[in-house]
Enzyme design. Structure first.
Site, short mmCIF file in Angstrom:
data_model
loop_
_atom_site.label_atom_id
_atom_site.label_comp_id
_atom_site.label_asym_id
_atom_site.label_seq_id
_atom_site.Cartn_x
_atom_site.Cartn_y
_atom_site.Cartn_z
N LYS A 26 0.95 -0.76 -0.19
CA LYS A 26 -0.15 -0.49 -0.25
C LYS A 26 0.90 1.54 -0.07
O LYS A 26 1.88 1.27 0.42
CB LYS A 26 -0.67 0.08 0.93
N GLU A 45 1.27 -5.03 4.94
CA GLU A 45 0.28 -5.54 5.59
C GLU A 45 -0.03 -7.02 5.07
O GLU A 45 0.31 -7.67 3.31
CB GLU A 45 -0.89 -5.12 5.80
N LYS A 46 0.17 -7.95 5.94
CA LYS A 46 -1.19 -9.22 5.90
C LYS A 46 -2.47 -9.02 5.00
O LYS A 46 -2.99 -7.51 5.64
CB LYS A 46 -1.27 -9.86 7.10
N PHE A 47 -2.64 -9.72 3.97
CA PHE A 47 -3.94 -9.22 3.40
C PHE A 47 -5.24 -10.35 3.81
O PHE A 47 -5.13 -11.47 3.22
CB PHE A 47 -3.60 -10.11 1.42
N LYS A 54 -16.46 1.70 -3.32
CA LYS A 54 -17.88 1.70 -2.50
C LYS A 54 -18.57 1.59 -3.66
O LYS A 54 -18.22 2.77 -5.06
CB LYS A 54 -17.62 1.88 -1.25
N GLU A 76 -8.32 2.86 8.64
CA GLU A 76 -8.11 3.76 8.20
C GLU A 76 -8.89 4.60 8.56
O GLU A 76 -9.91 4.01 9.20
CB GLU A 76 -7.57 3.91 6.66
N ARG A 117 -13.28 13.48 7.48
CA ARG A 117 -14.43 14.13 6.64
C ARG A 117 -15.53 13.27 6.68
O ARG A 117 -15.69 12.40 7.45
CB ARG A 117 -13.67 14.48 5.17
N ARG A 125 -25.09 4.05 -5.36
CA ARG A 125 -24.21 5.25 -5.73
C ARG A 125 -24.81 5.18 -7.42
O ARG A 125 -24.20 3.97 -8.00
CB ARG A 125 -22.69 5.29 -6.02
#
Length: 447
Positions: free
Chosen positions: A158, A200-202, A237, A288, A292, A336
Site C-alpha cells: 500500500k 500488510e497481511k492481506f 464503494k 484507516e 471528513r 451510488r
C-alpha cells in the site's frame, strides 16, 4: 455560530451543505469552475464565485483561488465537503492562519490520520487492533520481501499517501513481489507525489465495515454505529448499508469502543469515519481513518434521524455534543448512481441528460445536483446521484430499493442504475453472503 460559510466543493455534496446552512440561517458561498456554471449548487447558494477553468488543479484544488473567494465574500468559515481539499492539512492550516474556521479537524489531526503509517502507529498506541505488517515505511524491495515472508502470503502493498485503491497491490507469492512493488510505487508517485510504501497481511474474505464518529472541542467522542461498505469495485464503494448484515450486538460494542479510542487518542474534532477490515471469524482490524464527511453519510442519517452536516457545523462553532452513542433502529441502503456504462466495464459516460425522473415515496431519498438538460462534465468523479432507502427491516429495504430503482429514470447518458437493479435481485446479496471480492464473480447481464 457562523455568519457565512464558503463551500470548497462542487455538485451533490456542495448542494447538500447549502441546504443545511439555509435551515440554520447561515449564508452560503458556492465556488465553481467554468464547467460547473450550470450546476444546482451554484444556483442555490446565496453567492457564487468562479474560481477557474475545468481542471481541478486550477479550480477546486487551488488553495490561493479558494482563499481569494473567501476574502472577497467575507466568509468566516469553509466547509470542504469530501474529496478535493477535504483532507488537505495545508489547506486547513492556511484557513487557520487567516482566521477562517475550517469545518473539520485541525491540521495536526489530519496529518496524523492522513498518513497511513503514522495512523497505524497511533492506533497501536491507543490499543486499537491493526493488521499485521511493516513497522513504518518499507525502505526497499528486499526489506519488503522479508516482511512478507515473516507475516506470510498473501500480502498487500500500500502507498502511505494512498486512497481510492491507487498505489495498492495484492501479492500472492514471493516471485511476484518485486513486480508488484515497482508497479505500486510508480502509481503512488504519479497519483500522490509520494512513493512511500508499507506492507500488510492481506485479510482474505474480509468485510469492509466503518464506524461513524463525531467529536467536539471538549474531548467528547461518540459513535453513530456502523456502515457496511463491503461491495466495491476496484476499491471504490458501490453501495453502503446500515446496519451491517454481518454485525452482532457484541461485535458492534467492541468495534464502537475501538472507534471511540481511535478518535479520543488524538482528541478528534468533527465528524470522521474509522474504517475496519473484518475477517470471516469476526476479528476486526483498523484500516484507516477518514477525517471528513463521507459520501455515504446519508445512510447513517436515515437510521438515526440526525443531520450530520448540521452536527459538523455546530461542533466547528464550539458547541458541545449532547448526544450519546447510537444503535440503528431502522435499515438503510445507499446506491451510488454514477454516469458510467455498467455493460462496458463501467466506462465513464459524460454528456447531456435528456430526461430525469427522480424516485420518490415514503422512505426514499435522492441526493443529486443534476436535472434534465444538465450536461455531466468529463473532468470530475462520475457520481451524479445517491439513492437512499430506509425501512423497518433489511428485507423491506431491499424491496423498497428495487421499486425506487425501477422508477429512477435518467436518459441521454449511461448510468449504473441497471447494475444496482441486478444487485438487488442477487441471491448472495439478499442473504448477506458477500465479502470484498463479491464483484470479482458478479456478472452483469445485458438488458
Amino acid at each position: 455560530m457562523f455568519n457565512k460559510i464558503l463551500i470548497a466543493n462542487r455538485g451533490e455534496i456542495a448542494l447538500r451543505i447549502i441546504r443545511t446552512c439555509k435551515e440554520m440561517d447561515i449564508l452560503t458561498v458556492a465556488v465553481y469552475s467554468t464547467a460547473d456554471k450550470d450546476s444546482l449548487h451554484v444556483r442555490f447558494a446565496d453567492e457564487a464565485v468562479c474560481i477557474g477553468p475545468p481542471s481541478s488543479t486550477e479550480s477546486y484544488l487551488s488553495i490561493p483561488r479558494i482563499m481569494a473567494a473567501v476574502e472577497i465574500t467575507n466568509a468566516d468559515a469553509v466547509h470542504p465537503g469530501y474529496g478535493f481539499l477535504a483532507e488537505n492539512a495545508d489547506f486547513a492550516e492556511v484557513c487557520q492562519q487567516y482566521g477562517i474556521k475550517f469545518i473539520g479537524p485541525t491540521p495536526d489531526m489530519i496529518r496524523k490520520m492522513g498518513d497511513k503509517v503514522t495512523a497505524k502507529e497511533t492506533m497501536i498506541k491507543a490499543g486499537v487492533p491493526v493488521v499485521p505488517g511493516s513497522d513504518g515505511l518499507v525502505k526497499d524491495v528486499a526489506h519488503g520481501q522479508k516482511i512478507a515472508a515473516d507475516i506470510g502470503y498473501p500480502v498487500i502493498i500500500k502507498a502511505t499517501a494512498g486512497g481510492g485503491g491507487k498505489g495498492m497491490r495484492i501479492v500472492k507469492s514471493k516471485d511476484k513481489f518485486e513486480e508488484m512493488w515497482d508497479s505500486a510505487r510508480r502509481e503512488a508517485k504519479s497519483s500522490f507525489g509520494n512513493d512511500g510504501i508499507y506492507v500488510e497481511k492481506f485479510i482474505e474474505e474480509p468485510r469492509h465495515i466503518e464506524f461513524q464518529i463525531i467529536g467536539d472541542q471538549f474531548g467528547k467522542v461518540i459513535h453513530l454505529s456502523e456502515r457496511d461498505c463491503t461491495i466495491q469495485r476496484r476499491h471504490q464503494k458501490l453501495i453502503e448499508e446500515c446496519p451491517s448484515p454481518f454485525m452482532t450486538p457484541e461485535l458492534r460494542e467492541e468495534m464502537g469502543i475501538a472507534s471511540i479510542k481511535a478518535g479520543s487518542c488524538i482528541n478528534y474534532e468533527g465528524v470522521g469515519t474509522v474504517e475496519f477490515l473484518v475477517d470471516k471469524h469476526r476479528k476486526f482490524y483498523f484500516m484507516e481513518m477518514n477525517t471528513r464527511i463521507q459520501v455515504e453519510h446519508p445512510v447513517t442519517e436515515e437510521v438515526i434521524d440526525h443531520d450530520l452536516i448540521k452536527e459538523q457545523i455546530k461542533v466547528a462553532a464550539g458547541e458541545p455534543l449532547s448526544g450519546e452513542n447510537h444503535i440503528p433502529q431502522l435499515h438503510a441502503i445507499e446506491c451510488r448512481i454514477n454516469a458510467e456504462d455498467p455493460f462496458n466495464d463501467f466506462r465513464p459516460s459524460p454528456g447531456k441528460i435528456q430526461s430525469f425522473h427522480s424516485a420518490k415515496g415514503h422512505g426514499v431519498r435522492v441526493d443529486t445536483h443534476v436535472y434534465a438538460g444538465y450536461t455531466v462534465p468529463p473532468y470530475y468523479d462520475s457520481m451524479i446521484a445517491k439513492l437512499i432507502c430506509k425501512a423497518q427491516t433489511r428485507e423491506e429495504c431491499i424491496t423498497k430499493m428495487r421499486r425506487a430503482l425501477n422508477e429512477f429514470i435518467i436518459e441521454g447518458i449511461k448510468t449504473t442504475i441497471p447494475f444496482h437493479k441486478q444487485l438487488m435481485e442477487n441471491k448472495k446479496f439478499i442473504e448477506g453472503d458477500f465479502n470484498t471480492s463479491f464483484m470479482d464473480t458478479f456478472e452483469i447481464k445485458e438488458e
